[in-house]
Design a protein around this motif. Sequence first.
Motif, PDB file in Angstrom:
ATOM      1  N   LYS A  74       0.839  -1.205   0.000  1.00 17.53           N
ATOM      2  CA  LYS A  74       0.000   0.000   0.000  1.00 17.53           C
ATOM      3  C   LYS A  74       0.874   1.255   0.000  1.00 17.53           C
ATOM      4  N   ARG A  75       1.893   1.235   0.816  1.00 18.87           N
ATOM      5  CA  ARG A  75       2.840   2.357   0.870  1.00 18.87           C
ATOM      6  C   ARG A  75       3.533   2.516  -0.489  1.00 18.87           C
ATOM      7  N   LYS A  76       3.883   1.408  -1.103  1.00 24.26           N
ATOM      8  CA  LYS A  76       4.577   1.393  -2.384  1.00 24.26           C
ATOM      9  C   LYS A  76       3.756   2.091  -3.471  1.00 24.26           C
ATOM     10  N   VAL A  77       2.473   1.797  -3.522  1.00 27.08           N
ATOM     11  CA  VAL A  77       1.589   2.420  -4.517  1.00 27.08           C
ATOM     12  C   VAL A  77       1.545   3.930  -4.327  1.00 27.08           C
ATOM     13  N   ILE A  78       1.432   4.373  -3.081  1.00 31.50           N
ATOM     14  CA  ILE A  78       1.375   5.808  -2.779  1.00 31.50           C
ATOM     15  C   ILE A  78       2.659   6.505  -3.208  1.00 31.50           C
ATOM     16  N   LEU A  79       3.804   5.919  -2.846  1.00 31.20           N
ATOM     17  CA  LEU A  79       5.090   6.551  -3.156  1.00 31.20           C
ATOM     18  C   LEU A  79       5.332   6.639  -4.660  1.00 31.20           C
ATOM     19  N   LYS A  80       5.102   5.565  -5.375  1.00 29.19           N
ATOM     20  CA  LYS A  80       5.318   5.576  -6.824  1.00 29.19           C
ATOM     21  C   LYS A  80       4.455   6.643  -7.495  1.00 29.19           C
ATOM     22  N   LYS A  81       3.215   6.727  -7.089  1.00 25.99           N
ATOM     23  CA  LYS A  81       2.292   7.693  -7.680  1.00 25.99           C
ATOM     24  C   LYS A  81       2.735   9.122  -7.394  1.00 25.99           C
ATOM     25  N   GLU A  82       3.070   9.403  -6.131  1.00 24.82           N
ATOM     26  CA  GLU A  82       3.422  10.768  -5.748  1.00 24.82           C
ATOM     27  C   GLU A  82       4.776  11.193  -6.303  1.00 24.82           C
ATOM     28  N   VAL A  83       5.738  10.275  -6.376  1.00 27.01           N
ATOM     29  CA  VAL A  83       7.043  10.621  -6.936  1.00 27.01           C
ATOM     30  C   VAL A  83       6.885  11.050  -8.390  1.00 27.01           C
ATOM     31  N   LYS A  84       6.106  10.304  -9.154  1.00 24.26           N
ATOM     32  CA  LYS A  84       5.867  10.660 -10.557  1.00 24.26           C
ATOM     33  C   LYS A  84       5.185  12.021 -10.667  1.00 24.26           C
ATOM     34  N   GLU A  85       4.213  12.266  -9.785  1.00 22.54           N
ATOM     35  CA  GLU A  85       3.489  13.545  -9.827  1.00 22.54           C
ATOM     36  C   GLU A  85       4.399  14.705  -9.469  1.00 22.54           C
ATOM     37  N   ARG A  86       5.200  14.544  -8.426  1.00 20.44           N
ATOM     38  CA  ARG A  86       6.087  15.630  -7.994  1.00 20.44           C
ATOM     39  C   ARG A  86       7.212  15.865  -9.010  1.00 20.44           C
ATOM     40  N   LEU A  87       7.593  14.829  -9.710  1.00 23.32           N
ATOM     41  CA  LEU A  87       8.597  14.979 -10.755  1.00 23.32           C
ATOM     42  C   LEU A  87       7.977  15.580 -12.021  1.00 23.32           C
ATOM     43  N   GLY A  88       6.677  15.365 -12.205  1.00 16.27           N
ATOM     44  CA  GLY A  88       5.978  15.903 -13.374  1.00 16.27           C
ATOM     45  C   GLY A  88       6.413  15.257 -14.671  1.00 16.27           C
ATOM     46  N   ILE A  89       6.747  13.976 -14.627  1.00 15.10           N
ATOM     47  CA  ILE A  89       7.370  13.344 -15.786  1.00 15.10           C
ATOM     48  C   ILE A  89       6.386  12.698 -16.756  1.00 15.10           C
ATOM     49  N   THR A  90       5.243  12.244 -16.279  1.00 17.22           N
ATOM     50  CA  THR A  90       4.322  11.495 -17.140  1.00 17.22           C
ATOM     51  C   THR A  90       3.857  12.287 -18.359  1.00 17.22           C
ATOM     52  N   LEU A 141       5.311  14.776 -19.824  1.00 16.54           N
ATOM     53  CA  LEU A 141       6.463  15.050 -20.678  1.00 16.54           C
ATOM     54  C   LEU A 141       6.828  13.830 -21.528  1.00 16.54           C
ATOM     55  N   LEU A 142       6.758  12.656 -20.931  1.00 15.24           N
ATOM     56  CA  LEU A 142       7.056  11.441 -21.679  1.00 15.24           C
ATOM     57  C   LEU A 142       6.079  11.257 -22.838  1.00 15.24           C
ATOM     58  N   ALA A 143       4.831  11.641 -22.615  1.00 16.32           N
ATOM     59  CA  ALA A 143       3.816  11.504 -23.662  1.00 16.32           C
ATOM     60  C   ALA A 143       4.084  12.446 -24.836  1.00 16.32           C
ATOM     61  N   GLN A 144       4.825  13.534 -24.563  1.00 19.47           N
ATOM     62  CA  GLN A 144       5.102  14.521 -25.610  1.00 19.47           C
ATOM     63  C   GLN A 144       6.405  14.244 -26.367  1.00 19.47           C
ATOM     64  N   CYS A 145       7.145  13.222 -25.958  1.00 12.57           N
ATOM     65  CA  CYS A 145       8.459  12.978 -26.551  1.00 12.57           C
ATOM     66  C   CYS A 145       8.375  12.584 -28.021  1.00 12.57           C
ATOM     67  N   SER A 146       9.413  12.963 -28.750  1.00 15.16           N
ATOM     68  CA  SER A 146       9.520  12.628 -30.171  1.00 15.16           C
ATOM     69  C   SER A 146       9.576  11.117 -30.358  1.00 15.16           C
ATOM     70  N   VAL A 176      12.038  15.927 -26.007  1.00 18.64           N
ATOM     71  CA  VAL A 176      10.855  16.771 -25.872  1.00 18.64           C
ATOM     72  C   VAL A 176      11.237  18.236 -26.061  1.00 18.64           C
ATOM     73  N   ASP A 177      10.312  19.011 -26.602  1.00 20.91           N
ATOM     74  CA  ASP A 177      10.511  20.455 -26.802  1.00 20.91           C
ATOM     75  C   ASP A 177      11.763  20.771 -27.611  1.00 20.91           C
TER      76      ASP A 177
END
Length: 442
Positions: A128-144, A146-151, A176-177
């Motif tokens: 349960k902790r693992k799911v929370i951390l993975k989700k929040e790390v991605k959000e705080r990094l703002g990477i998802t 950007l990856l969708a916009q990559c060439s 990207v960009d």
Amino acid sequence: MEYNMRKKILFALSFLAIGASAQTFETQFTRSLSNVLQDIEKRFSIRLKYNVDTTGLTIKYADFRIRPYSVEESLTNVLSPFDFKPVYQEKNIWKIKPYEYPRRQAEDGKKLIAYLSSLYDNQQAWEKRKVILKKEVKERLGITPLLAQCSKETPQVTKLRKHDGYTVQNFCMKTVDGHTVKGSIYAPNNNKIKKTFKGKYPLIICPNGHFTDGRYGKVQQLRLGTLARMGAICVDYDLWGWGESEDEVGKEAHQTSEAHVMQILNGIRILDWMYNRKDVDKTRIGVNGGSGGGTQTVLLSVIDDRFTVSCPVVSMSSWFDGGCPCESGKPIQLAGGGTCNAELAALFAPKPMMIVSDGGDWTSTTPELEYPYLQRIYGFYGKVDEVSNIHLLNERHDFGINKRNAVYECFIKNFSLDQTQLDETKITIEDENTLRFNPKQP
């Protein structure tokens, strides 16, 4: 009456004359910070080194902040109003440094590990902790997004350069960009290895650290070339604002939060590309880097589940998040109400992981603190043997031969590499221009 008034005025003027030098309630017992620190040096028979400028600084209630029984408490009390902190060095030497949000002390790491351990005592609670951390790390990094916009353009590659048992070629990938990432691919070139792996080789993504000359340095080439000779395809790439990236965005870009995002994005996009090569075994995908590259190693393993073996070197700690914005520019350590690189590394469980540490940096506590913590997490899965630690007590922060040998041991064990090909003397050290996709112009 007139005489008494004149007397009061003279008294007031004399009081103002002594001003801030007076040690009284009216002056709030104010003293020069420099003088207070000099007194502390004499009182406790210590020597102070400075990473801060104390010129012109004064402190209220100065002497009342000193604790005769503790130099550490005295320094902390005196320095805290200025956002300075005391850091013990050795023997009787202390260094005064500005507050650093990504760096704490070993005692803080012990407290944090104890707190984190109290949040879960079985596999279900940990998941349960693992799911929370993975989700929040991605959000705080703002990477998802950007990856969708990559060439999606196919990267460009140079001609193969053949060496003893391996090849090297450089690449340029659009991300990207309008940005690009450039690096080199080290691959096996040995008929014996080819027969052993039947044309499918393990892949190791090798994020670079802040070592001399970056990915063009001798140490980096020795490691990647040797791994390739033993049967692994290895890929390294420039740090954001280093090497060919510096030509594109300038060296100042490395000291930004953008570097934190772009380096991880580059690593994932390179994995996307290499993952689909016909000669890559998708069941054997490793990640390995040292120092800042070790921090990236942990973060890449958090973001992307395709990695099957992780080997962070002289980096993973519960009390240091990385001193460069490329490691701590985004507030990922605030995920889940507060975390650290040790807990983020634990998210890799139960897959194989080797931690390489030493006695001369922030990994000095690994054997008695972070490693037992990781063993506990792996124990939730009955996989304690899948996490290991090579601790080099008498060594300092580098990627020397003993650290490299630990890396070789990790991937020989987990990827069945051919140990008979382990010979760093066979590696050809190429110059920077040879390793650059676009050589420097005179």
